[in-house]
Design a protein around this motif. Structure first.
Motif, PDB file in Angstrom:
ATOM      1  N   GLN A 187       0.964  -1.255   0.091  1.00 36.82           N
ATOM      2  CA  GLN A 187       0.130  -0.199  -0.022  1.00 36.82           C
ATOM      3  C   GLN A 187       0.864   1.190   0.183  1.00 36.82           C
ATOM      4  O   GLN A 187       0.768   2.196  -0.541  1.00 36.82           O
ATOM      5  CB  GLN A 187      -1.020   0.052   1.211  1.00 36.82           C
TER       6      GLN A 187
ATOM      7  N   LEU B  17      -6.611  -3.083  -2.660  1.00 32.80           N
ATOM      8  CA  LEU B  17      -5.505  -4.096  -2.223  1.00 32.80           C
ATOM      9  C   LEU B  17      -6.214  -5.486  -1.886  1.00 32.80           C
ATOM     10  O   LEU B  17      -5.822  -6.617  -2.493  1.00 32.80           O
ATOM     11  CB  LEU B  17      -4.914  -3.775  -0.819  1.00 32.80           C
TER      12      LEU B  17
ATOM     13  N   SER C 163      -5.402   2.291   7.471  1.00 33.68           N
ATOM     14  CA  SER C 163      -4.982   1.794   6.224  1.00 33.68           C
ATOM     15  C   SER C 163      -5.174   2.615   5.047  1.00 33.68           C
ATOM     16  O   SER C 163      -4.491   2.449   3.943  1.00 33.68           O
ATOM     17  CB  SER C 163      -6.067   0.584   5.500  1.00 33.68           C
TER      18      SER C 163
ATOM     19  N   ARG D 238      -1.746   5.171   1.024  1.00 34.82           N
ATOM     20  CA  ARG D 238      -2.237   6.024  -0.066  1.00 34.82           C
ATOM     21  C   ARG D 238      -1.962   7.549   0.014  1.00 34.82           C
ATOM     22  O   ARG D 238      -1.355   8.076  -0.712  1.00 34.82           O
ATOM     23  CB  ARG D 238      -3.678   5.858  -0.515  1.00 34.82           C
TER      24      ARG D 238
END
Length: 373
Positions: A182, A192, A307, A311
């Motif tokens: 990631q 993902l 998570s 990005r």
DNA sequence: GGTGTCGCCGATAAGTCCAC
DNA sequence: GTGGACTTATCGGCGACACC
């Protein structure tokens, strides 16, 4: 407003005293207003051309920005100040006027503030504008006016050495592969978990022997050490497909994970613990929190690492630290680069990927950060 | 008790609809 | 055409629950 008149006057006086003590102004942009007037350049038009033009927004979406800018100009004309040089009180007065004179609900007012803040941040990033990074009247006023909920905080800014420390401490092969993937590919959790084995090419004899389907997807077009992220799969938010290179570290992380991964016939690359089915988005988020918390929990100034941090860090690296061409960043993120969102025509997708891939591969080869795990 | 999953809620950004 | 409200898609947080 969130403050009573008494407390406002009280805190204003205290802030003024602090400003005087430190030699700081409560209206630091005032000195630039006359220069902006003389320059005869519209800073909002520059934002429109440089940022909105690059995003290739729908007409209706772009108009929302232009409307907010027009209303802001009208407001600042009544205030007698150039629209690019507001102070906190100008913004608070704008919020008040939107609510009372225009009768807008808070959602509309917040939407306009978000557009104005986007323009201000663009000015603050550009060295040819005088706007300082440490003063943003839109954010300042926004944070002091009671809307429905609290402000959205920025993710923390992790220096690369701190990132290396965290990744180096992740012992679980799957967790490390997820985090590295990631961080280096800028993938959302949904993208993902959606990666299938044929969509990943890892040039290693042992891995390929174990997974004969690996890297066989036609969109990879024979490119070695790459991954294909489709745009038209449920859960993938991106508007464009992309093929991205796997650098040495990502390949190494995937190599160790794939050799340990249960081979149960599931097509998904990343499998959930225990059930060994397609990994859930929540599981992706949980393993990030396991690695980064409690050290990078939410603070007064930053939101917690989740998570989505990969990005965000990926985009910050290429856009801010490497100053890479915006079209290449859009390609890497799966955003619309030009024209409209793409249909499922394979020829068009191949042409699109071919247009950008060589440049992206060179970027990864020459400038990708290392995690040294 | 620790871990993983699920459902619900709210936030955000962009797109769409509709009244004027 | 404009301006504002509404819708949609995606995401993260959080609590409840099940399982070991």
């Amino acid at each position: 407003m969130s403050e009573t008149p008494d407390t406002t006057a009280d805190t204003d006086a205290q802030r003024a005293a602090l400003g005087a003590a430190f030699g700081r102004s409560a209206d630091p942009l005032a000195e630039f207003a006359s220069t902006f007037e003389q320059a005869n350049v519209d800073p909002f038009e520059l934002f429109d051309a440089d940022i909105l033009g690059a995003r290739n927004l729908a007409v209706g979406s772009r108009n929302k920005y232009l409307t907010a800018f027009r209303h802001w100009r009208e407001h600042m004309a009544r205030e007698g100040r150039h629209p690019a040089c507001p102070n906190e009180q100008h913004v608070k007065a704008f919020i008040h006027r939107e609510r009372t004179e225009r009768g807008n609900n808070d959602e509309t007012t917040k939407m306009k503030l978000q557009k104005l803040n986007a323009a201000y941040e663009y000015w603050a990033e550009d060295p040819q504008f005088p706007h300082p990074h440490d003063y943003n009247p839109f954010k300042l006023a926004r944070s002091k006016v009671a809307f429905d909920g609290p402000d959205r905080k920025e993710p923390p800014r992790l220096p690369i050495d701190d990132l290396r420390d965290v990744v180096g401490d992740v012992a679980h092969l799957r967790d490390r592969a997820v985090i590295v993937t990631q961080l280096k590919l800028g993938l959302r959790a949904g993208e993902l978990r959606n990666i299938k084995l044929p969509e990943v090419s890892v040039e290693n004899e042992a891995v390929r022997k174990h997974y004969p389907d690996l890297g066989t997807h036609p969109m990879l077009d024979g490119r070695k050490n790459t991954v294909y992220i489709p745009h038209n799969r449920e859960g993938n938010k991106s508007k464009r497909p992309r093929v991205l290179p796997l650098d040495d570290e990502t390949r190494r992380a995937l190599f160790y994970y794939l050799l340990a991964r249960p081979d149960n016939g599931e097509p998904w690359m990343f499998l959930a613990p225990e059930q060994h089915t397609q990994m859930k988005r929540k599981t992706v988020n949980a393993l990030w929190k396991k690695a980064f918390h409690p050290e990078y929990d939410e603070t007064e100034h930053h939101r917690a690492v989740t998570s989505h941090f990969g990005r965000h860090r990926f985009t910050t690296f290429w856009r801010v630290e490497q100053d890479v061409n915006i079209d290449l960043i859009h390609y890497m993120r799966g955003d619309v680069v030009g024209g409209s969102p793409m249909d499922d025509d394979r020829g068009a997708m191949n042409y699109y990927i071919h247009t950008y891939y060589e440049d992206i591969e060179q970027l990864y080869r020459e400038r990708m950060f290392t995690l040294n795990f």
